[in-house]
Design a protein around this motif. Structure first.
Motif: not given
Ligand code: GLN
Length: 278
Positions: A175-194
Motif C-alpha cells: 500500500s506504500l505509494a512512492f513518488e520516486a524509487i531510486v537504486s544503485n544496484p549491483p550491475y557489474i557482470a560476474s566475469d568483468d575483470p574490474h
C-alpha cells in the motif's frame, strides 16, 4: 623523531593518499600539514601512519582505511560491509530531488541503500520528504542507520527515514505509494575483470555484481517497482557504462513512459529512468 614533512616526502604512496592518511591519523586539517610540517610527531602516530600506508600499498581502499567518504557534500561513515559511495552516484540523488521538487511530503524509496548515501542525502536536502531505505544486509543497514543519525539533525533522524531489511521490495507493504524509487544496484557482470582490480576487491561482492550478466538486479527492480509507485511516480536506476540501452528497453517493456538516460560528469550514460503514468 619524524615530522609530517619528512613522512610525506619519504612515503612511497601517491602524495594525495599519503596526505589523506596522515591527516586522518593526526586529526589535522589540510593546512596544518603545511603550517606544522616541522613539528615532531608522537611515535604512536608515526606507527599508525606507517601501518595504514602499508595496508594502502596492499590495496585496501582509502575510504575503508579512514572509515569515511564524502558524498553530496556530506561525510559518510564507510565500512567493509558497504559499497564506497562514488561521485557519479550524486546524479541519482539529483534526479530523485528533481522528480519530487514539486511534491511536498514526497515519499522516496532507495533500494540497496548500503551506506545510506542516497537516502540520507535526499532526506538531508528535503526535510519534508519521507525516505525508505532498504537493504538485504543487516550490517549495511547498521551503517546506514548510523549515517542517518550522524548527518541528519536529531529532530529529523527519528522520523525521516524508515529502514527495512529486505531482498529488494519483498518486505515492503504494497500500500506504500512512492513518488520516486531510486537504486544503485549491483550491475557489474560476474566475469568483468574490474571485480579483481582496485577498491572493488575489498568491497562487498553482493553490492557490486549480480553474479550473472549484470542486469538481473535491474530486471528484478523494474519488474517490481510499478506495484509500489504512486500515479506518475518515477523510477531511476544507476547502471554500467554500456547498459543504458538495455535498461531503457526494460523500462519501456514494463510500461514506463518518458524513458530516458542521463549522463554523469564523465559523459557516460549512467542513470536511466521513466515515469509510470496513472
Ligand atoms: N560504480 C561502481 C563501479 O563501477 C559499481 C557500483 C555498482 O555495482 N552499483 O565501481
Amino acid at each position: 623523531m619524524s615530522n609530517a614533512g619528512e613522512l610525506l616526502r619519504t612515503s612511497t604512496l601517491p602524495q594525495l593518499e599519503a596526505r589523506v592518511l596522515l591527516m586522518h591519523v593526526l586529526g589535522w586539517r589540510r593546512t596544518e600539514l603545511i603550517t606544522r610540517d616541522h613539528e615532531a610527531l608522537p611515535s604512536d602516530a608515526i606507527a599508525s601512519f606507517e601501518a595504514l600506508a602499508a595496508r594502502r600499498l596492499a590495496g585496501e581502499p582509502i575510504a575503508q582505511l579512514t572509515g569515511k567518504r564524502e558524498f553530496f557534500g556530506l561525510d559518510f561513515e564507510v565500512t567493509p560491509d558497504v559499497l564506497i559511495p562514488r561521485p557519479e552516484t550524486e546524479l541519482l540523488v539529483e534526479l530523485a530531488l528533481a522528480a519530487i521538487a514539486r511534491t511536498p511530503g514526497a515519499r522516496v524509496l532507495d533500494l540497496g541503500t548500503g551506506t545510506g548515501a542516497i537516502a540520507v542525502s535526499i532526506a538531508h536536502a528535503r526535510d519534508d520528504a519521507r525516505v525508505w531505505a532498504v537493504d538485504r544486509s543487516s550490517a549495511a543497514l547498521e551503517v546506514a542507520r548510523s549515517n542517518a543519525a550522524n548527518i541528519l539533525e536529531a529532530s529529523r533522524a527519528g522520523g525521516a527515514l524508515t529502514f527495512v531489511e529486505s531482498d529488494w521490495t519483498a518486505k515492503l507493504d504494497a500500500s506504500l505509494a512512492f513518488e520516486a524509487i531510486v537504486s544503485n544496484p549491483p550491475y557489474i557482470a560476474s566475469d568483468d575483470p574490474h571485480l579483481e582490480q582496485g577498491d572493488l576487491r575489498f568491497e562487498p561482492r553482493g553490492a557490486l555484481t549480480d553474479d550473472a550478466d549484470g542486469l538481473s538486479a535491474i530486471r528484478a527492480i523494474i519488474e517490481r517497482a510499478p506495484r509500489l509507485l504512486a500515479p506518475n511516480g518515477v523510477l531511476w536506476l544507476e547502471h554500467g557504462y554500456d547498459q543504458a540501452q538495455a535498461v531503457r528497453a526494460l523500462l519501456t517493456a514494463r510500461g514506463f513512459a518518458e524513458v530516458r538516460s542521463m549522463h554523469d560528469l564523465a559523459g557516460i550514460e549512467r542513470c536511466s529512468g521513466g515515469m509510470l503514468a496513472a
